[in-house]
Design a protein around this motif. Structure first.
Motif, PDB file in Angstrom:
ATOM      1  N   GLN A 434       0.665  -1.180  -0.103  1.00 27.84           N
ATOM      2  CA  GLN A 434      -0.127  -0.085  -0.090  1.00 27.84           C
ATOM      3  C   GLN A 434       0.846   1.354   0.223  1.00 27.84           C
ATOM      4  N   ALA A 435       1.894   1.260   0.635  1.00 27.07           N
ATOM      5  CA  ALA A 435       2.956   2.319   0.554  1.00 27.07           C
ATOM      6  C   ALA A 435       3.450   2.635  -0.886  1.00 27.07           C
ATOM      7  N   THR A 438       0.965   4.404  -2.741  1.00 25.49           N
ATOM      8  CA  THR A 438       0.948   5.732  -2.115  1.00 25.49           C
ATOM      9  C   THR A 438       1.771   6.509  -2.883  1.00 25.49           C
ATOM     10  N   SER A 439       2.871   5.786  -2.928  1.00 25.92           N
ATOM     11  CA  SER A 439       4.083   6.699  -3.652  1.00 25.92           C
ATOM     12  C   SER A 439       3.636   6.573  -5.076  1.00 25.92           C
ATOM     13  N   GLY A 464       6.386  10.853   3.759  1.00 21.57           N
ATOM     14  CA  GLY A 464       6.346  11.187   2.406  1.00 21.57           C
ATOM     15  C   GLY A 464       6.872  12.417   2.028  1.00 21.57           C
ATOM     16  N   ALA A 511      -4.354   2.376  -1.778  1.00 25.46           N
ATOM     17  CA  ALA A 511      -4.019   3.637  -1.255  1.00 25.46           C
ATOM     18  C   ALA A 511      -5.117   4.737  -1.211  1.00 25.46           C
ATOM     19  N   SER A 512      -4.901   5.685  -1.573  1.00 28.06           N
ATOM     20  CA  SER A 512      -5.709   7.096  -1.592  1.00 28.06           C
ATOM     21  C   SER A 512      -6.489   6.950  -3.013  1.00 28.06           C
ATOM     22  N   SER A 513      -6.411   6.134  -3.775  1.00 30.98           N
ATOM     23  CA  SER A 513      -7.034   6.028  -5.280  1.00 30.98           C
ATOM     24  C   SER A 513      -8.376   5.685  -5.191  1.00 30.98           C
TER      25      SER A 513
END
Length: 877
Positions: A434-435, A438-439, A464, A511-513
């Motif tokens: 997940q990181a 995120t990246s 980040g 992630a945040s998608s």
């Protein structure tokens, strides 16, 4: 029939299976058995290198690492900055360098002041004690001297406090003569350490003795030296405090008058044949209280020191053995036990176990040990245990500092060990991946993310905020893409899903998608379509691939093979999700891409005995159609293309190999004749001539009459025409995961693992020099005719990282290639013998060796895979 557990009770079943397992960690080699040989520092690793090329050991303690005084060319006083000096500078018997214990980093050298020994120096009667040999063990560096001018022989051992910012030394002074010897023993104690907001990448570091204030400690509690940085704090760093101390019953005189604090044992007399041991402790903290707390116990007495010293080893050993104990509370998974030829081949002290089954066993366990060594328990932002990519580097010494990378996670490196990681620490994979998402959702913008950026960081940075883009700026007309990151995402995710049956991860938000992980995975797999040359299935990724030859760009056989492999994995996933039409389309696309790639990129030698993969460059025509019509093949005989294409076209369960028997034999001959050396491989063939090009008119087969090497200066053109930015990507060595993956590829191409087994065993001598790190170098003449010396041993070069995450690829190759474990992305709801057997690649094909892989963790429980004369079998334990 055994019911396959749902994900939320999976761990309980793994623990239950442990009670039924026939395996136990007593069969796993110890740290001592996996230790290296003594390495001679006075002579080069081969006839065509020099001693300064050899890397020196580092040790780790699951919080960080420290290195021994480096053996590399140094720009010191009297030498121009950047000059490369011949010969070897002294290797101090006591000094440490490259301290990386987040949030602390230090003990490097710094131009122009010149502190070549890092932190500390040992002298006898004012003469530096130089090491003539060194030995690695995961928890200990040993060094020994020759006969000193005073007549003593000196040896030292260095360990780290277990999971603490501290270092301990045992220094032994032996009198081999028939008469007493009296001498002054002097320890220079220059601890130069700084606290950083993050230690993902720091270069150069301000390690100048003038930037630190030293104070003698003479209180009853400590006798030693207090070191405090005197530079101003900034938003990214602030001074740290270090304490060098001695046990209370071994008290030296402390002298700080010269500006270099020195602990002196004056006129120490050692009887004939006797040995005197002197002990030293170093603690690092934000202040004197924190540093003192680390050294207090060991400094109480020599007896107390010895107790702490022993615990440093015993706790490390227990951590190592726990990786193979199913149900152990520390790791959420377990690593399989390898049992070859009926016995578990235990290698002793780096000397035994370098041929046949014993050699393969040593390579396997060294691979796992290298990954366990990389684990950090003090960076819990993502998960309680994380795996930074690399530790230890002397490269920075030639650049005026220390290159620090001990808290960054590279996608490519971790992906190459992703099956081993999924088995060892499955609970940690979803937060790590997940990181990654995120990246960067597809791995097209960054190469890594940093593990020590977050609100709990001592400097208070935001997670980040210290993430960097690891991709070089695009050249004019180029693209800002590192394509192997795309595959890294795909293979890491698939390996985790296949071994864990974690369908909840697929259904989770990426992630945040606005995508699920399943949807993101499909976007990763099909990303090649965004880069495809119109009218083809050739993905043009542009330029700027780190480390490779400048010829290695645009349409890469390696990525073609990776895209084929990922599409076939996704097809199986869609098939299991009852998405039949989608699965059929994916299989058709993968097969079409395989045909186009083989037709346009496979080239053969003039005598038709060898074959390799060329890269393709599109034309410069402004229109896409014009670019496709002007495709041109460039010779590029690289190992990445060899194994990546093998995985895609021959290494997928349930899919026939796309290569015919002649092509497979030619590719095998190419590897053995052009890339393999006596104990390693070359990433690029020395016979490759990257100036050779071949027309590819509209998908027709190129001219395969590659020009044979010419006499004279062009006898081995690869070094010059295919010049790589890194030696481990060119003709003079190989990045460490690539030999492992090449061995796995041989299993698929040759139809059995006989030659792969021998190849893997041939790598065992490298483990006698230390763990698998970032690369091994192989000697080659640097002037015409650039002769490759394949019979000379490989060695760990001083400009590469000593430890690296990618080396779990050796264990992955054994599990996937040798034992054929190719599980489905989604496991059936019920287990049976047929289900288990269905997870094996070509189980009826004999592998060419006898052995067992026990305690393999599956969603059905622990299993044993056996290789015998009739092929593979699998059974629940």
């Amino acid at each position: 029939r055994m019911h396959v557990p749902t994900n939320h009770v999976l761990q309980s079943v793994f623990i239950l299976s442990a009670w039924l397992s026939v395996g136990n960690s007593s069969e796993v080699p110890t740290l001592e058995e996996l230790g290296g040989d003594w390495i001679d520092l006075t002579s080069p690793p081969s006839k065509h290198t020099n001693a300064s090329d050899l890397d020196l050991p580092i040790i780790v303690n699951f919080h960080g690492s420290v290195g021994s005084s480096p053996n590399s060319q140094w720009d010191g006083p009297g030498h121009p900055a950047g000059a490369r000096q011949g010969g070897t500078r002294p290797v101090d018997l006591f000094a440490l360098n490259s301290l990386e214990i987040p949030p602390f980093a230090g003990c490097g050298n710094s131009r122009p002041h010149g502190t070549p020994n890092g932190c500390g120096r040992l002298l006898v009667d004012n003469v530096q004690v130089v090491a003539v040999a060194t030995r690695y063990r995961a928890d200990e560096v040993a060094r020994r001297s020759g006969l000193t001018a005073s007549g003593l022989i000196v040896s030292s051992k260095m360990r780290m406090l277990f999971e603490g910012a501290g270092v301990l030394w045992q220094n032994n002074f032996t009198n081999p003569s028939q008469s007493p010897i009296t001498a002054d023993i002097q320890f220079e104690l220059t601890a130069m350490v700084t606290e950083f907001a993050h230690v993902a990448w720091v270069q150069p570091l301000p390690f100048d003795p003038a930037n630190f204030t030293y104070t003698a400690l003479s209180a009853e509690e400590f006798r030693g030296v207090l070191s405090v940085g005197n530079t101003a704090a900034t938003s990214s760093s602030r001074p740290a405090t270090s304490i060098f101390a001695f046990p209370a019953d071994e008290i030296p005189t402390i002298d700080t008058s010269s500006g270099i604090p020195t602990a002196i044992f004056e006129r120490l007399t050692i009887a004939p044949g006797a040995t005197r041991t002197l002990r030293v402790i170093l603690g690092v903290g934000q202040n004197a209280t924190a540093a003192g707390a680390l050294v207090r116990e060991a400094a109480a007495s020599s007896t107390a020191f010895d107790r702490v010293w022993a615990e440093c080893h015993s706790k490390w050993e227990a951590r190592w053995q726990s990786a193979f104990n199913p149900g152990d509370p520390f790791f959420s998974g377990t690593v399989p036990i390898l049992d070859l030829d009926g016995v578990s081949d235990r290698a002793s002290g780096g000397q035994a176990g370098t041929e046949g089954p014993a050699g393969v066993s040593r390579v396997y366990y060294t691979s796992v040990l290298s990954i366990v060594s990389q684990m950090r328990t003090n960076l819990p932002l993502l998960y309680k245990y994380v795996f930074p990519t690399s530790q230890g580097s002397n490269e920075g010494l030639a650049k005026g500092g220390v290159v620090i990378g001990g808290a960054s996670n590279y996608f490519w490196d971790e992906a190459l060990s992703s099956m081993l990681l999924a088995l060892l620490e499955p609970e940690g994979r979803p937060p790590a991946y997940q990181a990654w998402l995120t990246s960067d959702l597809r791995g097209k913008k960054h190469n890594w993310f940093d593990l020590d950026c977050g609100p709990d960081n001592p400097i208070g940075t935001v997670y980040g905020a210290c993430n960097f883009s690891g991709v070089a700026p695009p050249a004019p007309g180029g693209k800002n893409i590192y394509p192997y990151n795309i595959w890294s995402y795909g293979v890491a995710f698939f390996n985790y899903i296949r071994t864990s049956n974690d369908t909840a991860f697929l259904e989770a938000r990426a992630a945040s998608s606005n995508l699920t992980v399943d949807e993101a995975l499909e976007a990763i797999v099909m990303d090649w379509q965004n880069e495809a040359v119109e009218g083809t299935r050739f993905a043009d990724y542009g330029t700027n691939l780190d480390g490779f030859s400048r010829t290695y760009m645009h349409i890469l056989p390696g990525m073609q093979g990776n895209n084929i492999w990922m599409m076939r994995q996704l097809a199986r996933l869609r098939e299991q999700q009852n998405m039949v039409a989608e699965a059929k389309h994916l299989r058709a696309e993968a097969s079409a891409m395989a045909r186009e790639t083989i037709d346009a990129m496979l080239a053969t030698s003039a005598d038709k005995t060898r074959a390799w993969w060329n890269v393709l460059w599109p034309g410069t025509n402004a229109s896409s159609a014009g670019r496709a019509s002007q495709l041109q093949a460039h010779e590029m005989r690289h190992v990445v293309d060899f194994f990546s294409m093998a995985f895609g076209v021959c290494g997928v369960r349930g899919t026939e190999c796309d290569l015919d028997s002649t092509q497979r034999a030619q590719l095998s001959a190419f590897f053995h004749e052009e890339l393999q050396t006596s104990d390693w491989i070359r990433a690029t063939s020395p016979a490759c001539n990257c100036s050779h090009t071949y027309p590819v008119p509209n998908g027709s087969t190129p001219d395969r009459g590659a020009v044979a090497p010419q006499a004279g200066d062009e006898a081995w053109p690869g070094l010059v025409t295919c010049a790589a930015n890194r030696e481990d990507h060119g003709t003079t060595g190989a990045y460490t995961a690539w030999p492992a993956l090449a061995a796995e590829a041989l299993c698929y191409i040759e139809g059995n693992c006989s030659s792969a087994f021998a190849l893997l065993a041939s790598f065992a001598p490298s483990t006698a020099k230390g763990p698998f790190g970032q690369a091994n170098a192989v000697p080659q003449l640097q002037t015409p005719p650039y002769t490759p010396f394949n019979d000379e041993p490989a060695y760990k070069p001083s400009d590469r990282r000593y430890l690296n995450m990618a080396v779990g690829a050796f264990a992955d190759a054994v599990i996937r290639g040798f034992f054929g474990y190719h599980p489905d992305p989604i496991w059936p709801t019920e287990c049976s013998q047929a289900v288990l057997r269905g997870m094996l690649l070509q189980p009826d094909t004999p592998r060419g060796f006898i052995g067992h892989l026990r305690n393999l963790q599956t969603p059905c429980g622990l299993v044993t895979i056996s290789s015998g004369d009739s092929g593979l079998s699998i059974a629940l334990q």
